[in-house]
Motif scaffolding. Structure first.
Motif, PDB file in Angstrom:
ATOM      1  N   MET A   1       0.836  -1.488   0.385  1.00 17.57           N
ATOM      2  CA  MET A   1       0.341   0.140   0.211  1.00 17.57           C
ATOM      3  C   MET A   1       0.812   1.047  -0.080  1.00 17.57           C
ATOM      4  N   SER A   2       0.632   1.732  -0.820  1.00 16.82           N
ATOM      5  CA  SER A   2       0.715   3.184  -0.498  1.00 16.82           C
ATOM      6  C   SER A   2       0.679   4.166  -0.179  1.00 16.82           C
ATOM      7  N   ARG A   3       1.926   5.690   0.142  1.00 18.42           N
ATOM      8  CA  ARG A   3       2.106   6.170   1.710  1.00 18.42           C
ATOM      9  C   ARG A   3       0.854   6.771   1.037  1.00 18.42           C
ATOM     10  N   ALA A   4       0.441   7.260   0.361  1.00 17.71           N
ATOM     11  CA  ALA A   4      -1.296   8.321  -0.051  1.00 17.71           C
ATOM     12  C   ALA A   4      -2.642   7.086   0.445  1.00 17.71           C
ATOM     13  N   GLU A   5      -2.246   5.935  -0.023  1.00 18.24           N
ATOM     14  CA  GLU A   5      -3.637   5.404  -0.077  1.00 18.24           C
ATOM     15  C   GLU A   5      -3.328   4.911   1.440  1.00 18.24           C
ATOM     16  N   ALA A   6      -2.395   4.446   2.251  1.00 18.21           N
ATOM     17  CA  ALA A   6      -2.528   4.831   3.705  1.00 18.21           C
ATOM     18  C   ALA A   6      -2.796   5.790   4.547  1.00 18.21           C
TER      19      ALA A   6
END
Length: 116
Positions: free
Chosen positions: A1-6
């Motif tokens: 999971m990307s930082r933005a998604e998290a």
């Protein structure tokens, strides 16, 4: 999971936790209070209790079991110590709670998880 998604998942969980607390009769005093020591996701009051709440959101219920540890709780407790005087009234019970959020489940509210 990307930082933005998290980040999106975390904000979704915080909104859901705030909604759930309101349904339980809590009034949200503040959200995402940042201090050098750490961050407090939600600050809420019900009656004579002021709760400083850490919200943990995960994509599965099983992942919630590993979402919180002593290090994270110490950071929240340090942040609470720095700001509690701004939110708690004289005579209030002050506590640190955790709300665990996963899709398609009810929030799990763990009450008074920090004892210094």
């Amino acid at each position: 999971m990307s930082r933005a998604e998290a980040e999106r998942l975390g904000r979704w969980g915080e909104r859901r936790a705030a909604w759930w607390l309101r349904l339980q009769g809590w009034r949200i005093l503040d959200q995402r209070v940042r201090q050098r020591a750490g961050e407090i996701d939600l600050i809420a009051r019900r009656g004579r209790t002021t709760a400083f709440i850490e919200v943990k959101t995960r994509t599965t219920v099983a992942a919630l079991d590993l979402a919180i540890d002593d290090y994270r709780l110490r950071r929240v407790a340090a942040a609470v110590e720095a700001v509690s005087h701004r939110y708690a009234r004289s005579g209030d019970d002050i506590r640190i709670d955790i709300i665990l959020i996963a899709p398609r489940t009810w929030p799990r509210h763990l009450v008074n998880v920090w004892h210094a």
